[in-house]
Design a protein around this motif. Structure first.
Motif, PDB file in Angstrom:
ATOM      1  N   THR A 121       0.831  -1.199   0.000  1.00  0.00           N
ATOM      2  CA  THR A 121       0.000   0.000   0.000  1.00  0.00           C
ATOM      3  C   THR A 121       0.869   1.254   0.000  1.00  0.00           C
ATOM      4  O   THR A 121       2.023   1.221   0.422  1.00  0.00           O
ATOM      5  CB  THR A 121      -0.885   0.037   1.262  1.00  0.00           C
ATOM      6  N   SER A 122       0.270   2.341  -0.461  1.00  0.00           N
ATOM      7  CA  SER A 122       0.986   3.608  -0.455  1.00  0.00           C
ATOM      8  C   SER A 122       1.275   4.007   0.994  1.00  0.00           C
ATOM      9  O   SER A 122       0.411   3.906   1.858  1.00  0.00           O
ATOM     10  CB  SER A 122       0.106   4.662  -1.140  1.00  0.00           C
ATOM     11  N   GLY A 123       2.495   4.425   1.247  1.00  0.00           N
ATOM     12  CA  GLY A 123       2.886   4.776   2.617  1.00  0.00           C
ATOM     13  C   GLY A 123       3.180   3.561   3.478  1.00  0.00           C
ATOM     14  O   GLY A 123       3.394   3.679   4.689  1.00  0.00           O
ATOM     15  N   THR A 174       9.664   2.279   0.229  1.00  0.00           N
ATOM     16  CA  THR A 174      10.859   3.074  -0.071  1.00  0.00           C
ATOM     17  C   THR A 174      11.764   3.164   1.151  1.00  0.00           C
ATOM     18  O   THR A 174      12.991   3.107   1.033  1.00  0.00           O
ATOM     19  CB  THR A 174      10.453   4.485  -0.555  1.00  0.00           C
ATOM     20  N   THR A 175      11.155   3.295   2.315  1.00  0.00           N
ATOM     21  CA  THR A 175      11.971   3.370   3.538  1.00  0.00           C
ATOM     22  C   THR A 175      12.803   2.099   3.676  1.00  0.00           C
ATOM     23  O   THR A 175      14.005   2.160   3.967  1.00  0.00           O
ATOM     24  CB  THR A 175      11.054   3.545   4.764  1.00  0.00           C
ATOM     25  N   MET A 176      12.172   0.966   3.432  1.00  0.00           N
ATOM     26  CA  MET A 176      12.907  -0.304   3.536  1.00  0.00           C
ATOM     27  C   MET A 176      14.048  -0.334   2.512  1.00  0.00           C
ATOM     28  O   MET A 176      15.168  -0.725   2.836  1.00  0.00           O
ATOM     29  CB  MET A 176      11.955  -1.486   3.327  1.00  0.00           C
ATOM     30  N   ARG A 179       9.920  14.788  -4.016  1.00  0.00           N
ATOM     31  CA  ARG A 179      10.568  14.980  -2.719  1.00  0.00           C
ATOM     32  C   ARG A 179      11.445  13.767  -2.399  1.00  0.00           C
ATOM     33  O   ARG A 179      12.611  13.892  -2.043  1.00  0.00           O
ATOM     34  CB  ARG A 179       9.497  15.167  -1.623  1.00  0.00           C
ATOM     35  N   LYS A 180      10.849  12.602  -2.585  1.00  0.00           N
ATOM     36  CA  LYS A 180      11.594  11.368  -2.309  1.00  0.00           C
ATOM     37  C   LYS A 180      12.819  11.276  -3.198  1.00  0.00           C
ATOM     38  O   LYS A 180      13.909  10.962  -2.752  1.00  0.00           O
ATOM     39  CB  LYS A 180      10.713  10.155  -2.633  1.00  0.00           C
ATOM     40  N   ALA A 181      12.592  11.552  -4.485  1.00  0.00           N
ATOM     41  CA  ALA A 181      13.667  11.394  -5.462  1.00  0.00           C
ATOM     42  C   ALA A 181      14.830  12.319  -5.140  1.00  0.00           C
ATOM     43  O   ALA A 181      15.985  11.949  -5.241  1.00  0.00           O
ATOM     44  CB  ALA A 181      13.144  11.675  -6.863  1.00  0.00           C
TER      45      ALA A 181
HETATM   46  N1  LIG Z   1      11.937  11.666   5.041  1.00  0.00           N
HETATM   47  C1  LIG Z   1      10.766  11.457   5.638  1.00  0.00           C
HETATM   48  N2  LIG Z   1      10.336  12.259   6.621  1.00  0.00           N
HETATM   49  C2  LIG Z   1       9.166  12.054   7.245  1.00  0.00           C
HETATM   50  N3  LIG Z   1       8.330  11.032   6.955  1.00  0.00           N
HETATM   51  C3  LIG Z   1       8.692  10.200   5.977  1.00  0.00           C
HETATM   52  C4  LIG Z   1       9.923  10.353   5.265  1.00  0.00           C
HETATM   53  N4  LIG Z   1      10.013   9.352   4.348  1.00  0.00           N
HETATM   54  C5  LIG Z   1       8.900   8.616   4.485  1.00  0.00           C
HETATM   55  N5  LIG Z   1       8.103   9.129   5.461  1.00  0.00           N
HETATM   56  C6  LIG Z   1       6.820   8.575   5.911  1.00  0.00           C
HETATM   57  O1  LIG Z   1       7.012   7.187   6.201  1.00  0.00           O
HETATM   58  C7  LIG Z   1       5.889   6.420   5.760  1.00  0.00           C
HETATM   59  C8  LIG Z   1       6.360   5.362   4.761  1.00  0.00           C
HETATM   60  O2  LIG Z   1       6.793   6.023   3.614  1.00  0.00           O
HETATM   61  P1  LIG Z   1       7.430   5.270   2.366  1.00  0.00           P
HETATM   62  O3  LIG Z   1       7.813   6.305   1.384  1.00  0.00           O
HETATM   63  O4  LIG Z   1       8.470   4.344   2.828  1.00  0.00           O
HETATM   64  O5  LIG Z   1       6.187   4.410   1.851  1.00  0.00           O
HETATM   65  P2  LIG Z   1       5.957   3.725   0.424  1.00  0.00           P
HETATM   66  O6  LIG Z   1       5.346   2.398   0.701  1.00  0.00           O
HETATM   67  O7  LIG Z   1       7.209   3.739  -0.367  1.00  0.00           O
HETATM   68  O8  LIG Z   1       4.896   4.711  -0.192  1.00  0.00           O
HETATM   69  P3  LIG Z   1       4.512   4.990  -1.742  1.00  0.00           P
HETATM   70  O9  LIG Z   1       4.023   3.708  -2.300  1.00  0.00           O
HETATM   71  O10 LIG Z   1       3.426   6.002  -1.641  1.00  0.00           O
HETATM   72  O11 LIG Z   1       5.719   5.516  -2.434  1.00  0.00           O
HETATM   73  C9  LIG Z   1       4.903   7.407   5.174  1.00  0.00           C
HETATM   74  O12 LIG Z   1       3.986   7.736   6.179  1.00  0.00           O
HETATM   75  C10 LIG Z   1       5.764   8.598   4.817  1.00  0.00           C
HETATM   76  O13 LIG Z   1       5.030   9.792   4.839  1.00  0.00           O
END
Ligand SMILES: Nc1ncnc2c1ncn2[C@@H]1O[C@H](COP(=O)(O)OP(=O)(O)OP(=O)(O)O)[C@@H](O)[C@H]1O
Length: 408
Positions: free
Chosen positions: A98-100, A104-106, A396-398
């Motif tokens: 799911t989104s969020g 990406t964090t992993m 932002r992520k990129a």
């Molecule tokens: N640098 C950051 N600062 C604050 N919160 C963050 C940061 N990076 C991620 N988050 C938060 O951590 C949670 C997980 O984000 P993440 O980007 O890992 O999810 P994702 O599964 O990759 O999402 P998506 O599919 O939408 O790209 C989200 O609630 C996001 O807002």
């Protein structure tokens, strides 16, 4: 051009490549001479205070009970809540969810772009802690890891060739001539021999992503980390890029971890990790036969794209079916759907006669093409990733990923 096949494929590698003398546009040749010696790869001389660099091939990446909380002002945002996963050397893993959900964090933690708040992370046998020295991590990234992101992240003022040379220059181990030779070779392998001196804005999205892949490979990494590498690409470019990545995985044994929202890509993997709310919800093993069948279909699709491109090139006045770029959009409708959280990047949205919007997941590339051809005038497809609402968050992520990737 032709792919030169390696004979000594390892046992776990599917045999779909062995069957034919395929006509290909890429030349992922495992026999290519790498300028980095084997011994160099094994013992990267980094921070001597760190632990020994031996690792179990069943755990080239190992996460144990990993937690990650980001600080946002005074608030904590919990992204990972106790993630454990072991990845084998040579595996192709996709991360869906799911989104969020924390995908990406992993991936960023696996890439040492982020450090865990709690828990153990081992990359190529190196333990990564919240206290691990940033210089050491930069060196680990430069020598063991390659990154490919959705937004390509090429440096706009450098040519394709210079972009690929950059990580090797940063590493500082090879002569200028060898670096150039190697960069040309890498770009040739992904079918870009004729584009060496083009700047990123002179290349298509698919070509830019191929440059990014070449750049990611330049320091001969053991692991490629891919964050929605096909998220901004149309079906044809997606097929080309996936073909390159899978060839690298199968023929060169590069371990790959790919975050994607595109469920059609999941069966190219050995295993699929599903993330929900910062946790691993399930790990699915893709049966070998299923994977091989999908790889075979991909091979066919790439061949067919190549053939039709050749035909197109031959016809000076070729008019064709509308491609994604030609199709109109109704941004409002799609944004509404997107806001409800029903769609993800790289799933396609169908809008018929301006009335019904529906969501469908891709069931295979061939089917996709047929559908477009049959209903070209009435049905519109768009990748949600192309819409501003997604692009904003992704940018932002990129940016964060791009800055940290080469940070020293
Ligand atoms: N640098 C950051 N600062 C604050 N919160 C963050 C940061 N990076 C991620 N988050 C938060 O951590 C949670 C997980 O984000 P993440 O980007 O890992 O999810 P994702 O599964 O990759 O999402 P998506 O599919 O939408 O790209 C989200 O609630 C996001 O807002």
């Amino acid at each position: 051009m032709e792919i030169q096949l390696q004979e000594n494929l390892s046992q776990q590698q599917p045999n779909y490549h062995k069957k034919k003398e395929s006509t290909e546009i890429f030349n992922i040749n495992s026999n290519n001479q790498d300028n980095y010696s084997q011994s160099y790869q094994v013992s990267t001389n980094t921070d001597s205070k760190e632990e020994p660099r031996f690792y179990d091939p069943n755990k080239i990446i190992s996460l144990k009970n990993v937690h990650k909380t980001y600080l946002l002002g005074v608030e904590g945002v919990t992204a990972l809540r106790g993630v454990s996963v072991d990845i084998k050397e040579g595996e192709f893993i996709t991360i869906l969810g799911t989104s969020g959900g924390g995908k990406t964090t992993m991936l960023n933690i696996m890439g040492t772009i982020d450090k865990p708040t709690k828990g153990d992370v081992f990359i190529c046998g190196q333990k990564i802690k919240s206290t691990t020295d940033d210089k050491f991590l930069a060196s680990l990234r430069l020598t063991k890891l390659g990154f490919v992101f959705q937004t390509f992240n090429l440096i706009q003022s450098l040519t394709a060739l210079e972009n690929v040379e950059l990580p090797m220059i940063l590493r500082g181990e090879l002569s200028r001539d060898t670096i150039r030779e190697r960069a040309i070779d890498l770009l040739t392998q992904v079918g870009l021999k004729e584009r060496l001196n083009h700047f990123p804005n002179q290349l298509s999205g698919g070509e830019q992503q191929r440059v990014t892949i070449s750049r990611a490979l330049s320091n001969n990494p053991k692991i490629l980390l891919l964050d929605e590498p096909t998220g901004d690409l149309d079906t044809k470019s997606t097929d080309y890029v996936m073909k390159i990545l899978l060839d690298l995985n199968i023929k060169k044994g590069i371990t790959m971890v790919m975050v994607t929202h595109d469920v059609a890509l999941k069966n190219y993997a050995n295993r699929v990790v599903r993330m929900i709310d910062g946790k691993v919800n399930a790990i699915e093993v893709i049966p070998t036969e299923k994977r091989e069948e999908n790889l075979r279909l991909l091979e066919e699709a790439v061949q067919s794209h190549t053939q039709s491109q050749l035909q197109k090139d031959q016809q000076s006045n070729g008019s064709g079916v509308s491609n994604h770029k030609d199709l109109g959009v109704r941004t409002g409708v799609v944004q509404q759907v997107a806001l409800k959280g029903f769609v993800h990047l790289n799933e396609e949205i169908e809008i018929q006669d301006g009335q019904n919007e529906g969501q469908r997941q891709k069931n295979g590339n061939q089917q996709n093409h047929q559908h477009l051809q049959q209903n070209g005038s009435k049905t519109e497809y768009r990748k949600p990733g192309e819409y501003p609402i997604f692009q904003f968050a992704k940018q932002r992520k990129a940016q964060e990923q791009a800055i940290k990737q080469f940070q020293h």
